[in-house]
Write a protein that holds these residues in place. Structure first.
Motif, PDB file in Angstrom:
ATOM      1  N   ASP A  58       0.821  -1.216   0.000  1.00 31.20           N
ATOM      2  CA  ASP A  58       0.000   0.000   0.000  1.00 31.20           C
ATOM      3  C   ASP A  58       0.853   1.263   0.000  1.00 31.20           C
ATOM      4  O   ASP A  58       0.525   2.256  -0.668  1.00 31.20           O
ATOM      5  CB  ASP A  58      -0.957   0.000   1.189  1.00 31.20           C
ATOM      6  N   GLU A  59       1.960   1.240   0.742  1.00 29.81           N
ATOM      7  CA  GLU A  59       2.852   2.405   0.753  1.00 29.81           C
ATOM      8  C   GLU A  59       3.479   2.634  -0.611  1.00 29.81           C
ATOM      9  O   GLU A  59       3.589   3.778  -1.068  1.00 29.81           O
ATOM     10  CB  GLU A  59       3.944   2.220   1.808  1.00 29.81           C
ATOM     11  N   LEU A  60       3.877   1.554  -1.286  1.00 26.94           N
ATOM     12  CA  LEU A  60       4.460   1.697  -2.615  1.00 26.94           C
ATOM     13  C   LEU A  60       3.428   2.160  -3.633  1.00 26.94           C
ATOM     14  O   LEU A  60       3.756   2.895  -4.571  1.00 26.94           O
ATOM     15  CB  LEU A  60       5.105   0.384  -3.059  1.00 26.94           C
ATOM     16  N   ARG A  61       2.200   1.734  -3.468  1.00 22.50           N
ATOM     17  CA  ARG A  61       1.141   2.208  -4.379  1.00 22.50           C
ATOM     18  C   ARG A  61       0.874   3.684  -4.175  1.00 22.50           C
ATOM     19  O   ARG A  61       0.576   4.405  -5.120  1.00 22.50           O
ATOM     20  CB  ARG A  61      -0.142   1.411  -4.162  1.00 22.50           C
ATOM     21  N   GLN A  62       0.957   4.151  -2.921  1.00 23.19           N
ATOM     22  CA  GLN A  62       0.739   5.570  -2.638  1.00 23.19           C
ATOM     23  C   GLN A  62       1.817   6.448  -3.286  1.00 23.19           C
ATOM     24  O   GLN A  62       1.535   7.549  -3.729  1.00 23.19           O
ATOM     25  CB  GLN A  62       0.711   5.816  -1.126  1.00 23.19           C
ATOM     26  N   THR A  63       3.048   5.928  -3.309  1.00 25.24           N
ATOM     27  CA  THR A  63       4.146   6.699  -3.886  1.00 25.24           C
ATOM     28  C   THR A  63       4.299   6.464  -5.385  1.00 25.24           C
ATOM     29  O   THR A  63       5.176   7.053  -6.008  1.00 25.24           O
ATOM     30  CB  THR A  63       5.479   6.349  -3.193  1.00 25.24           C
ATOM     31  N   ASN A  64       3.475   5.595  -5.967  1.00 20.83           N
ATOM     32  CA  ASN A  64       3.497   5.276  -7.401  1.00 20.83           C
ATOM     33  C   ASN A  64       4.859   4.765  -7.857  1.00 20.83           C
ATOM     34  O   ASN A  64       5.342   5.130  -8.925  1.00 20.83           O
ATOM     35  CB  ASN A  64       3.075   6.482  -8.240  1.00 20.83           C
TER      36      ASN A  64
END
Length: 78
Positions: A58-64
Protein backbone atom coordinates in the motif's frame (compact mmCIF):
# COMPACT_ATOMS: atom_id res chain seq x y z
CA UNK A 1 -19.54 -16.94 38.86
CA UNK A 2 -16.18 -18.62 38.41
CA UNK A 3 -17.90 -21.79 37.19
CA UNK A 4 -19.61 -19.81 34.43
CA UNK A 5 -16.29 -18.30 33.49
CA UNK A 6 -14.74 -21.75 33.25
CA UNK A 7 -17.61 -22.92 31.07
CA UNK A 8 -17.54 -19.97 28.66
CA UNK A 9 -13.75 -19.46 28.43
CA UNK A 10 -13.11 -22.16 25.79
CA UNK A 11 -15.97 -20.84 23.67
CA UNK A 12 -14.67 -17.28 23.86
CA UNK A 13 -11.16 -18.46 23.03
CA UNK A 14 -12.46 -20.36 20.01
CA UNK A 15 -14.45 -17.33 18.85
CA UNK A 16 -11.43 -15.03 19.04
CA UNK A 17 -9.27 -17.62 17.26
CA UNK A 18 -11.84 -17.98 14.45
CA UNK A 19 -12.04 -14.21 13.99
CA UNK A 20 -8.24 -13.94 13.76
CA UNK A 21 -8.17 -16.83 11.27
CA UNK A 22 -10.77 -15.14 9.08
CA UNK A 23 -8.82 -11.87 9.11
CA UNK A 24 -5.66 -13.69 8.04
CA UNK A 25 -7.47 -15.58 5.28
CA UNK A 26 -9.01 -12.32 4.10
CA UNK A 27 -5.53 -10.80 3.73
CA UNK A 28 -4.40 -13.78 1.67
CA UNK A 29 -7.51 -13.64 -0.52
CA UNK A 30 -6.97 -9.90 -1.17
CA UNK A 31 -3.35 -10.43 -2.23
CA UNK A 32 -4.26 -13.37 -4.46
CA UNK A 33 -7.15 -11.59 -6.15
CA UNK A 34 -5.49 -8.20 -6.55
CA UNK A 35 -1.90 -9.08 -7.42
CA UNK A 36 -2.15 -12.67 -8.68
CA UNK A 37 0.00 -14.09 -5.92
CA UNK A 38 0.26 -17.81 -5.28
CA UNK A 39 -1.61 -19.15 -2.26
CA UNK A 40 1.04 -21.82 -1.62
CA UNK A 41 3.78 -19.21 -1.41
CA UNK A 42 1.68 -16.98 0.85
CA UNK A 43 0.78 -19.92 3.09
CA UNK A 44 4.39 -20.01 4.31
CA UNK A 45 4.04 -16.48 5.73
CA UNK A 46 2.59 -15.76 9.16
CA UNK A 47 -0.27 -13.34 9.69
CA UNK A 48 2.12 -10.62 10.88
CA UNK A 49 4.26 -11.05 7.78
CA UNK A 50 1.17 -10.85 5.57
CA UNK A 51 0.16 -7.65 7.31
CA UNK A 52 3.63 -6.15 6.78
CA UNK A 53 3.56 -7.20 3.12
CA UNK A 54 0.20 -5.58 2.52
CA UNK A 55 1.22 -2.39 4.33
CA UNK A 56 4.41 -2.12 2.28
CA UNK A 57 2.46 -2.75 -0.93
CA UNK A 58 0.00 0.00 0.00
CA UNK A 59 2.85 2.41 0.75
CA UNK A 60 4.46 1.70 -2.62
CA UNK A 61 1.14 2.21 -4.38
CA UNK A 62 0.74 5.57 -2.64
CA UNK A 63 4.15 6.70 -3.89
CA UNK A 64 3.50 5.28 -7.40
CA UNK A 65 6.76 3.33 -7.40
CA UNK A 66 5.98 0.64 -9.96
CA UNK A 67 9.45 -0.90 -10.07
CA UNK A 68 9.72 -1.36 -6.31
CA UNK A 69 6.18 -2.73 -6.20
CA UNK A 70 6.99 -5.25 -8.90
CA UNK A 71 10.18 -6.32 -7.10
CA UNK A 72 8.22 -6.77 -3.88
CA UNK A 73 5.41 -8.79 -5.45
CA UNK A 74 7.43 -10.88 -7.92
CA UNK A 75 8.66 -13.59 -5.49
CA UNK A 76 5.07 -14.39 -4.51
CA UNK A 77 3.58 -14.55 -8.00
CA UNK A 78 2.40 -17.85 -9.43
Amino acid sequence: MSILLLLFAPGLFALVWLIRLQICLSRVRYLVDTYGMDRKKLRKLSCKELKKLRISIDELRQTNDAYALENLVRPFRA
